[in-house]
Motif scaffolding. Structure first.
Motif, PDB file in Angstrom:
ATOM      1  N   GLU A 160      -3.090   5.539  -9.152  1.00 40.93           N
ATOM      2  CA  GLU A 160      -4.054   5.846  -8.092  1.00 40.93           C
ATOM      3  C   GLU A 160      -5.006   4.674  -7.850  1.00 40.93           C
ATOM      4  OE1 GLU A 160      -5.926   9.421  -9.327  1.00 40.93           O
ATOM      5  OE2 GLU A 160      -4.386  10.722  -8.424  1.00 40.93           O
ATOM      6  N   SER A 161      -5.401   4.032  -8.954  1.00 36.76           N
ATOM      7  CA  SER A 161      -6.286   2.864  -8.814  1.00 36.76           C
ATOM      8  C   SER A 161      -5.584   1.744  -8.049  1.00 36.76           C
ATOM      9  CB  SER A 161      -6.721   2.394 -10.206  1.00 36.76           C
ATOM     10  OG  SER A 161      -7.483   1.205 -10.104  1.00 36.76           O
ATOM     11  N   ASN A 162      -4.311   1.506  -8.387  1.00 38.35           N
ATOM     12  CA  ASN A 162      -3.543   0.446  -7.694  1.00 38.35           C
ATOM     13  C   ASN A 162      -3.343   0.815  -6.225  1.00 38.35           C
ATOM     14  OD1 ASN A 162      -1.884  -1.974  -7.620  1.00 38.35           O
ATOM     15  ND2 ASN A 162      -0.141  -0.573  -7.377  1.00 38.35           N
ATOM     16  N   ALA A 163      -3.091   2.084  -5.966  1.00 36.35           N
ATOM     17  CA  ALA A 163      -2.916   2.522  -4.582  1.00 36.35           C
ATOM     18  C   ALA A 163      -4.199   2.335  -3.785  1.00 36.35           C
ATOM     19  CB  ALA A 163      -2.482   3.992  -4.552  1.00 36.35           C
ATOM     20  N   GLU A 164      -5.335   2.655  -4.458  1.00 35.21           N
ATOM     21  CA  GLU A 164      -6.615   2.465  -3.765  1.00 35.21           C
ATOM     22  C   GLU A 164      -6.874   0.996  -3.455  1.00 35.21           C
ATOM     23  OE1 GLU A 164     -10.072   3.602  -1.908  1.00 35.21           O
ATOM     24  OE2 GLU A 164      -8.402   4.829  -2.633  1.00 35.21           O
ATOM     25  N   GLU A 165      -6.537   0.122  -4.416  1.00 35.13           N
ATOM     26  CA  GLU A 165      -6.715  -1.323  -4.201  1.00 35.13           C
ATOM     27  C   GLU A 165      -5.808  -1.814  -3.066  1.00 35.13           C
ATOM     28  OE1 GLU A 165      -6.322  -5.542  -6.698  1.00 35.13           O
ATOM     29  OE2 GLU A 165      -5.977  -3.627  -7.697  1.00 35.13           O
ATOM     30  N   SER A 176       0.989   3.932  -3.014  1.00 40.14           N
ATOM     31  CA  SER A 176       0.662   5.338  -2.726  1.00 40.14           C
ATOM     32  C   SER A 176       1.820   6.246  -3.150  1.00 40.14           C
ATOM     33  CB  SER A 176       0.384   5.513  -1.233  1.00 40.14           C
ATOM     34  OG  SER A 176      -0.750   4.753  -0.848  1.00 40.14           O
ATOM     35  N   ARG A 229      -3.682   7.790 -13.257  1.00 41.13           N
ATOM     36  CA  ARG A 229      -4.952   7.146 -12.868  1.00 41.13           C
ATOM     37  C   ARG A 229      -4.736   5.663 -12.520  1.00 41.13           C
ATOM     38  NH1 ARG A 229      -8.890   9.906 -17.491  1.00 41.13           N
ATOM     39  NH2 ARG A 229      -8.971  12.005 -16.513  1.00 41.13           N
ATOM     40  N   TYR A 232       0.839  -1.210   0.000  1.00 36.53           N
ATOM     41  CA  TYR A 232       0.000   0.000   0.000  1.00 36.53           C
ATOM     42  C   TYR A 232       0.877   1.264   0.000  1.00 36.53           C
ATOM     43  CZ  TYR A 232      -2.660   3.814   2.107  1.00 36.53           C
ATOM     44  OH  TYR A 232      -3.211   5.044   2.390  1.00 36.53           O
ATOM     45  N   ARG A 265      -4.710  -0.024  -0.712  1.00 31.36           N
ATOM     46  CA  ARG A 265      -5.236   0.540   0.529  1.00 31.36           C
ATOM     47  C   ARG A 265      -6.372  -0.313   1.071  1.00 31.36           C
ATOM     48  NH1 ARG A 265      -9.311   4.060   2.057  1.00 31.36           N
ATOM     49  NH2 ARG A 265      -8.767   5.456   3.832  1.00 31.36           N
ATOM     50  N   ASN A 266      -7.245  -0.745   0.191  1.00 31.88           N
ATOM     51  CA  ASN A 266      -8.352  -1.598   0.632  1.00 31.88           C
ATOM     52  C   ASN A 266      -7.844  -2.935   1.180  1.00 31.88           C
ATOM     53  OD1 ASN A 266     -10.250   0.356  -0.091  1.00 31.88           O
ATOM     54  ND2 ASN A 266     -10.454  -0.439  -2.203  1.00 31.88           N
TER      55      ASN A 266
END
Length: 455
Positions: free
Chosen positions: A176-181, A141, A173, A137, A183-184
């Motif tokens: 950011e999508s990979n970072a969000e994943e 990020s 983008r 994560y 993070r989840n």
């Protein structure tokens, strides 16, 4: 208070303590084993000591001090037996039980530690996953922030083309999508690890701690019982040991010095009077030849007249008692045979009355013989008790009777000196009660003790 609550963060120390508890049990078992060896060696040494000093003839000794010592030896032998019982009890009720307890605690501890190790490994694995997801994560990020910074820099650059900006926008983008994943995933794993950690410290490890605590309680409780059994092993034999000591005390109290002194008199009193004074003897000349002294063996006689007076009376009294006992037994046999003869005569099917009659006739003959023997020994006893009466009935010119007031005088040969009419005075032979006198191998010139010539 409990191990799981108060020692939740001291699991290694708890593991070490329980291991020390098992080592402690082994140390105690070694001590008990050596104590058993000491008891066995002690009992063996006591048995050897008893065997070395025990004499069967002392058990029926007439001397109280000797009988007391014989009793002391017997009680010491019994005491050795009690030490052996202590060793046997310690072996079966303490040492073997300590070994069983040690094996049981070892197996239980191994099982509980396996459960604790599994819980620790599961928690550690969850933490490792959490660390890995967190790093993913953080990396994602960081890459997303870098892509955004690059895009902003390109937007502010007048030389940047639209195609380049579009490409950087797509990259940003995606990051950011990979970072969000990531993070989840991190949030999800964080919840999972926290759940696992709560389960570990609230349930799994407290259960392991509780099992180890219960195991240690069982170890200490059983150890407490075995220490009591150790004491009981000796307390159980105390009554017998006290009995041995009491018997030894009774034997000590039975020692009677005055009785022992009287017993010595009873055993060795001869009844002779002390020898008279010596008288002056004239010189009778020198003998050319002196006879060689030779002491003949004193042959035992049926009336015990070869013994000193007091010993003779003692022997005759014992003989009379033996004969009277034999007469009493034979008389009882005669009465029984007469009853049996009467029963067989009335009921021939039970036995042969004639055969019983023959045995009865033999018994009558035996009684007559015993009564004759009894009368004979009683007469000798009366004679021994009244030596003056016996001397009047059997006068002897050669000197006093052996049952008189002094030791018997043996005849001496006529002196062979210059004055043959004078004879040497009789030489007194000191009596040796209850012992035979044996002659030494010598010439056969004389059968008696000669007077040594002319004095």
């Amino acid at each position: 208070m409990s191990w799981g609550k108060d020692l939740w963060d001291q699991y290694p120390q708890v593991c070490s303590y329980t291991e020390q508890g098992i080592e402690f049990l082994k140390r105690v078992a070694t001590f008990v084993e050596k104590r058993i060896h000491v008891e066995e060696s002690y009992a063996k040494d006591l048995r050897r000591l008893v065997k070395q000093f025990k004499r069967k003839d002392e058990e029926d000794s007439k001397y109280t001090s000797v009988k007391a010592f014989s009793s002391l030896i017997t009680e010491t032998n019994d005491f050795a037996g009690q030490r052996e019982l202590i060793a046997e009890y310690l072996q079966s009720e303490v040492l073997e039980q300590l070994k069983v307890l040690s094996r049981d605690i070892t197996n239980r501890r191994k099982k509980h530690l396996l459960e604790g190790e599994k819980a620790l490994k599961d928690l550690q694995a969850s933490k490792e996953v959490l660390d890995r997801v967190k790093k993913q994560y953080e990396k994602a990020s960081e890459e997303a922030d870098s892509a955004t910074h690059t895009l902003d820099k390109a937007d502010n650059d007048p030389n940047s083309t639209k195609a380049k900006i579009d490409k950087l926008t797509q990259t940003m983008r995606a990051k950011e999508s990979n970072a969000e994943e990531c993070r989840n995933n991190y949030i999800l794993q964080l919840e999972t690890t926290n759940d696992k950690q709560r389960l570990h410290y609230d349930s799994e490890m407290p259960a392991v701690f509780q099992q180890l605590e219960d195991m240690n309680m069982a170890r200490c409780s059983r150890f407490k019982e075995l220490v009591a059994s150790y004491a009981e092993s000796q307390r159980k034999v105390f009554p017998i040991i006290n009995t041995c000591l009491d018997n030894t005390t009774v034997a000590a109290e039975s020692v009677d010095p005055a009785k022992d002194n009287l017993q010595l008199i009873e055993d060795y009193k001869t009844g002779y009077a002390a020898p008279a004074d010596y008288h002056f003897q004239e010189y009778q000349g020198k003998n050319p030849k002196k006879g060689k002294n030779r002491v003949k063996r004193v042959e035992p006689k049926e009336d015990y007249s070869h013994l000193p007076p007091a010993q003779r009376i003692k022997k005759l009294q014992a003989k009379v008692g033996d004969i009277e006992a034999a007469i009493g037994k034979t008389e009882s046999d005669r009465v029984a045979m007469e009853k049996m003869q009467s029963i067989y005569s009335q009921n021939p099917q039970l036995g042969d009355a004639k055969q019983v009659a023959q045995s009865l006739e033999l018994t009558h003959t035996k009684l007559e013989d015993l009564n004759g023997e009894l009368q004979k020994f009683k007469n000798w006893l009366v004679e021994a008790k009244n030596p003056s009466t016996a001397a009047d009935k059997n006068p002897s010119p050669s000197g006093p009777s052996p049952t008189g007031t002094g030791p018997p005088a043996k005849p001496v040969k006529e002196a062979k000196g210059r004055d043959k009419k004078r004879a040497s005075p009789p030489k007194q032979v000191q009596p040796q009660p209850q012992q035979d006198e044996w002659s030494s191998d010598d010439d056969d010139d004389s059968d008696e003790v000669e007077g040594g010539g002319g004095g």
